[in-house]
Design a protein around this motif. Structure first.
Motif, PDB file in Angstrom:
ATOM      1  N   THR A 228       0.825  -1.210   0.000  1.00  0.00           N
ATOM      2  CA  THR A 228       0.000   0.000   0.000  1.00  0.00           C
ATOM      3  C   THR A 228       0.857   1.256   0.000  1.00  0.00           C
ATOM      4  OG1 THR A 228      -1.636  -1.238   1.286  1.00  0.00           O
ATOM      5  CG2 THR A 228      -1.956   1.129   1.109  1.00  0.00           C
ATOM      6  N   GLU A 231       2.343   1.923  -3.420  1.00  0.00           N
ATOM      7  CA  GLU A 231       1.329   2.483  -4.318  1.00  0.00           C
ATOM      8  C   GLU A 231       1.016   3.930  -3.977  1.00  0.00           C
ATOM      9  OE1 GLU A 231      -3.354   1.672  -5.555  1.00  0.00           O
ATOM     10  OE2 GLU A 231      -2.294   0.302  -4.208  1.00  0.00           O
ATOM     11  N   THR A 232       0.905   4.225  -2.678  1.00  0.00           N
ATOM     12  CA  THR A 232       0.522   5.573  -2.248  1.00  0.00           C
ATOM     13  C   THR A 232       1.634   6.584  -2.505  1.00  0.00           C
ATOM     14  OG1 THR A 232      -0.834   4.583  -0.504  1.00  0.00           O
ATOM     15  CG2 THR A 232      -0.326   6.921  -0.293  1.00  0.00           C
ATOM     16  N   LEU A 235       1.496   8.573  -5.763  1.00  0.00           N
ATOM     17  CA  LEU A 235       0.306   9.338  -6.101  1.00  0.00           C
ATOM     18  C   LEU A 235       0.618  10.830  -6.141  1.00  0.00           C
ATOM     19  CD1 LEU A 235      -2.416   7.431  -4.025  1.00  0.00           C
ATOM     20  CD2 LEU A 235      -1.841   7.174  -6.453  1.00  0.00           C
ATOM     21  N   ALA A 256       1.510   9.715   3.296  1.00  0.00           N
ATOM     22  CA  ALA A 256       1.433   8.395   2.670  1.00  0.00           C
ATOM     23  C   ALA A 256       0.863   7.340   3.624  1.00  0.00           C
ATOM     24  CB  ALA A 256       2.819   7.968   2.183  1.00  0.00           C
ATOM     25  N   ASN A 259      -2.945   7.643   4.499  1.00  0.00           N
ATOM     26  CA  ASN A 259      -3.838   7.217   3.424  1.00  0.00           C
ATOM     27  C   ASN A 259      -3.711   5.722   3.131  1.00  0.00           C
ATOM     28  OD1 ASN A 259      -5.207   9.719   1.879  1.00  0.00           O
ATOM     29  ND2 ASN A 259      -3.256  10.351   2.739  1.00  0.00           N
ATOM     30  N   ALA A 260      -2.719   5.069   3.722  1.00  0.00           N
ATOM     31  CA  ALA A 260      -2.576   3.626   3.555  1.00  0.00           C
ATOM     32  C   ALA A 260      -3.195   2.854   4.722  1.00  0.00           C
ATOM     33  CB  ALA A 260      -1.094   3.259   3.429  1.00  0.00           C
TER      34      ALA A 260
END
Length: 339
Positions: A228, A231-232, A235, A256, A259-260
């Motif tokens: 996660t 991926e974050t 962004l 980060a 939001n994960a």
């Protein structure tokens, strides 16, 4: 002084009619789920062969007439529908019945065993989240390096090793060979500790069960957090935070990681639910007087009231955890739709 705009937005988020309707809808769904679970638990136990009196007749010299009299006394000769109606009426008054195995009410027995399981589950969840998330963040920040590979190997080891193997290995290492920790029980029998000495004694007895119970989920949190975070961190809002000149620590932990957290919260809810019902193995290996061990004993003695009580409390805890997870979603991410 008026509250900041962000605080007012969060406050309005939690007090508008949509949230209240969402809470009411979730509570109604929880009630329906509990009713269905109660019915399923009762039916499953009644479908199982034998009952308490069958076990009693095999371990005593009671005559068939005495067994029949006890069956009438306990209401076991009545139709299943009548037995369920009586069970439901008792449950509506939070009367879980009487355990003839322990010669006490089921509620008193479970109130004495529940704290052990709650401590075991709470510390296991907390430790696995903290350690697993930290490992995932470190691996994500060092992706492709030696640290990432070492953590991946360790996580794979945690994931692949069964819980009972971990438990036995811990007992052999820290109890038998080193003698650092007690091998079983919740307290030292006959010690009579009080105050902080008692707290430290209980903590020493819980160290190995907690570690054994949390290793598998530590691996899951580690892999989930790493994936996660990777991926974050790519962004747009993370790149924007870096472009503003924020420190890397603030970008990682303030943007980060926050939001994960949604997948981690979801997994935490699943972990609590599975540990409440799955602590029987660890409690049996370490001789802990918890809910899992109580259910294990109730199965072999066909103590129906006690087993139904354990299943009811465990089901209620799982439903409550699901509700908490739903509400945490709203707290962590205002973009979550209230359906």
């Amino acid at each position: 002084m008026s509250a900041p705009a962000g605080t007012r937005r969060r406050r309005s988020r939690f007090w508008n009619m949509d949230v209240l309707r969402f809470v009411a809808r979730r509570l109604m769904q929880a009630v329906v789920v509990m009713l269905l679970v109660m019915i399923a638990n009762f039916v499953l136990i009644k479908l199982a062969p034998g009952d308490m009196l069958d076990v009693l007749s095999g371990t005593s010299d009671m005559t068939a007439e005495q067994i029949a009299a006890l069956r009438r006394q306990f209401g076991l000769d009545q139709p299943v529908v009548v037995q369920f109606a009586k069970y439901f009426l008792r449950l509506a008054q939070f009367d879980l019945g009487y355990s003839h195995q322990y010669s006490d009410t089921v509620l008193n027995i479970l109130l004495g065993r529940l704290p052990t399981t709650l401590m075991l589950v709470a510390f296991s969840v907390l430790l696995s989240i903290v350690v697993g998330t930290a490992m995932g963040v470190i691996a994500a920040r060092n992706a492709g390096r030696l640290v990432d590979s070492a953590i991946s190997v360790l996580v794979l080891l945690f994931y692949a090793t069964p819980v009972f193997i971990v438990a036995i290995a811990l007992i052999l290492c820290f109890s038998v060979w080193l003698g650092w920790l007690p091998a079983s029980g919740l307290v030292t029998v006959g010690a009579g500790y009080t105050g902080w000495t008692h707290v430290k004694d209980v903590a020493a007895h819980l160290v190995m069960p907690v570690i054994a119970l949390c290793t598998f989920y530590t691996a899951i949190y580690g892999r989930l957090t790493r994936a996660t975070m990777l991926e974050t961190m790519h962004l747009d809002f993370v790149r924007t935070a870096r472009a503003k000149g924020l420190s890397e620590r603030r970008v990682i932990y303030g943007h980060a990681l926050r939001n994960a957290l949604l997948p981690i919260v979801t997994m935490a809810g699943l972990q609590v639910s599975s540990l409440i019902g799955g602590a029987v193995l660890v409690e049996t290996v370490f001789g802990l007087p918890g809910m899992g061990r109580t259910a294990f004993d109730a199965i072999f003695t066909r103590d129906t009231n006690l087993l139904l009580g354990v299943m009811f409390i465990a089901s209620l805890a799982v439903v409550c955890v699901s509700l908490v997870v739903d509400f945490l979603y709203i707290l962590l991410d205002p973009r979550v739709e209230l359906q």
